[in-house]
Design a protein around this motif. Structure first.
Motif, PDB file in Angstrom:
ATOM      1  N   ASP A  58       0.792  -1.221   0.000  1.00 11.35           N
ATOM      2  CA  ASP A  58       0.000   0.000   0.000  1.00 11.35           C
ATOM      3  C   ASP A  58       0.824   1.271   0.000  1.00 11.35           C
ATOM      4  OD1 ASP A  58      -2.604  -0.796  -0.316  1.00 11.35           O
ATOM      5  OD2 ASP A  58      -3.017  -1.000   1.815  1.00 11.35           O
ATOM      6  N   LYS A  59       2.140   1.150   0.123  1.00 12.44           N
ATOM      7  CA  LYS A  59       3.010   2.315  -0.055  1.00 12.44           C
ATOM      8  C   LYS A  59       4.288   1.849  -0.716  1.00 12.44           C
ATOM      9  CE  LYS A  59       4.148   0.365   3.771  1.00 12.44           C
ATOM     10  NZ  LYS A  59       5.044  -0.380   2.903  1.00 12.44           N
ATOM     11  N   CYS A  61       7.323   3.193  -0.684  1.00  8.67           N
ATOM     12  CA  CYS A  61       8.500   3.807  -0.082  1.00  8.67           C
ATOM     13  C   CYS A  61       9.640   2.794   0.035  1.00  8.67           C
ATOM     14  CB  CYS A  61       8.128   4.334   1.301  1.00  8.67           C
ATOM     15  SG  CYS A  61       9.495   5.037   2.227  1.00  8.67           S
ATOM     16  N   MET A 121       7.602   8.252   4.012  1.00 11.59           N
ATOM     17  CA  MET A 121       6.764   7.604   3.000  1.00 11.59           C
ATOM     18  C   MET A 121       5.953   8.610   2.194  1.00 11.59           C
ATOM     19  SD  MET A 121       3.492   5.884   4.893  1.00 11.59           S
ATOM     20  CE  MET A 121       2.265   6.907   5.714  1.00 11.59           C
ATOM     21  N   GLU A 122       5.809   9.843   2.707  1.00  5.58           N
ATOM     22  CA  GLU A 122       4.992  10.831   2.011  1.00  5.58           C
ATOM     23  C   GLU A 122       5.604  11.262   0.687  1.00  5.58           C
ATOM     24  OE1 GLU A 122       3.985  14.046   4.596  1.00  5.58           O
ATOM     25  OE2 GLU A 122       3.318  12.716   6.219  1.00  5.58           O
ATOM     26  N   ARG A 126       1.230   6.215  -2.232  1.00 14.11           N
ATOM     27  CA  ARG A 126       0.696   5.434  -1.121  1.00 14.11           C
ATOM     28  C   ARG A 126      -0.827   5.509  -1.159  1.00 14.11           C
ATOM     29  NH1 ARG A 126       1.774  10.453   0.689  1.00 14.11           N
ATOM     30  NH2 ARG A 126       0.436  11.353   2.318  1.00 14.11           N
ATOM     31  N   TRP A 130      -2.886   5.479   4.325  1.00  7.40           N
ATOM     32  CA  TRP A 130      -1.543   5.557   4.904  1.00  7.40           C
ATOM     33  C   TRP A 130      -1.191   7.027   5.077  1.00  7.40           C
ATOM     34  CZ3 TRP A 130       1.599   2.160   7.169  1.00  7.40           C
ATOM     35  CH2 TRP A 130       1.207   0.816   7.099  1.00  7.40           C
ATOM     36  N   PRO A 271      -2.290   2.184  -4.172  1.00  8.64           N
ATOM     37  CA  PRO A 271      -1.840   3.376  -4.901  1.00  8.64           C
ATOM     38  C   PRO A 271      -1.680   3.198  -6.402  1.00  8.64           C
ATOM     39  CG  PRO A 271      -0.007   2.401  -3.706  1.00  8.64           C
ATOM     40  CD  PRO A 271      -1.234   1.665  -3.280  1.00  8.64           C
TER      41      PRO A 271
END
Length: 297
Positions: A58-59, A61, A121-122, A126, A130, A271
């Motif tokens: 889901d992310k 990063c 992670m931003e 994502r 999250w 995402p």
């Protein structure tokens, strides 16, 4: 009928699943050596000992995040339970898990608790859910990480601190959602202090009845954790929480949810397309494992 379900699901994994799920399926259903799964997990490892790179899809990063460490531990546990070959790679003995514990210790709060993720992670794609709520240390994931490490037989100073912190939190009550509760259930199932676990575990049914994101009704099409998430096999210590009718209803629903392409759907928005297929592979393997455990395959 059950052969068709299995064949279609394996074809979906072969066609759309990522390498980890294909390797896991080979261990679980074909008797392959678990070392291939360990090698696949190692590809998500960073030099600091943590895991990232979207192991939890889901992310996207690449940085190490506690949720990705938890995913790595869960995958290693599934592989070790399904491995029929003696002498395959041991992630504890070769330092993979110890290094992850060292990394968790480096990012934990002074009391030992860790958060799911960090603001790094931003900078990457994502899912909407999250967000900054994942930056607060909590039972999700601290209890689940500790429980999985106990299940692996690990000893580590951070694990001692995390275990003590989890006991303090649980013995003061529980007011969180079903995602946190499933982490607690992993902890209580594997923590070495069994008498203490049984005392606290007596409250799990009550906690579950009040938890957000628990989906008790098999007919409910929405997102949530179901009884077969919480008790994925008949020998689960939490199977006692659910009567036969509700388990059978969710197993029937699991069979009905298989899609025409052989895979299982998801009920949230990842995402991107790659993340969606990765999650569908994860959910397809979970469905097969659950159906087999309950004698439906």
């Amino acid at each position: 009928m059950t052969e068709d379900i299995f064949a279609a699901a394996r074809a979906f994994l072969d066609r759309e699943g990522r390498l980890i799920e294909r390797r896991l399926a080979s261990v679980l259903f074909d008797g392959a050596d678990a070392s291939g799964v360990i090698d696949a997990v190692r590809a998500y490892r960073n030099a600091n000992g943590g895991f990232g790179h979207g192991l939890e899809p889901d992310k996207r990063c690449p940085a190490s995040l506690p949720i990705d460490v938890e995913c790595a531990l869960g995958i290693l546990l599934v592989a070790s339970r399904g491995d029929a070959t003696a002498g395959s790679g041991d992630p504890v003995a070769d330092g993979l898990v110890r290094d992850a514990c060292d990394w968790l210790a480096s990012v934990a709060a002074p009391d030992g608790a860790v958060s799911l993720a960090f603001p790094v992670m931003e900078r990457y794609p994502r899912a909407e859910h999250w967000s900054d709520w994942t930056y607060t240390p909590g039972l999700n994931p601290t209890a689940g990480l500790a429980g999985r490490l106990h299940q692996l037989g690990v000893t580590h100073p951070w694990l001692d601190r995390a275990t003590d912190w989890t006991w303090v939190r649980l013995e003061s009550g529980f007011e969180e959602d079903a995602h946190a509760l499933i982490e607690v259930m992993v902890f209580l199932a594997h923590v070495p202090d069994r008498a203490r676990a049984e005392t606290v575990g007596a409250h799990v049914g009550e906690w579950l009845s009040k938890a957000d994101w628990y989906r008790a009704d098999p007919a409910d099409p929405g997102y949530g954790l179901t009884p077969v998430h919480l008790a994925p096999s008949p020998d689960s210590p939490w199977r006692r929480l659910f009567d036969d009718t509700i388990i059978e209803g969710h197993l029937d629903r699991l069979v009905r949810d298989q899609q025409s392409d052989g895979g299982w759907p998801i009920t949230w928005e990842p995402p991107g397309g790659a993340s969606t297929l990765e999650w569908r592979g994860i959910e397809t393997l979970r469905a097969l494992r659950t159906l087999r455990a309950y004698g439906r395959l």
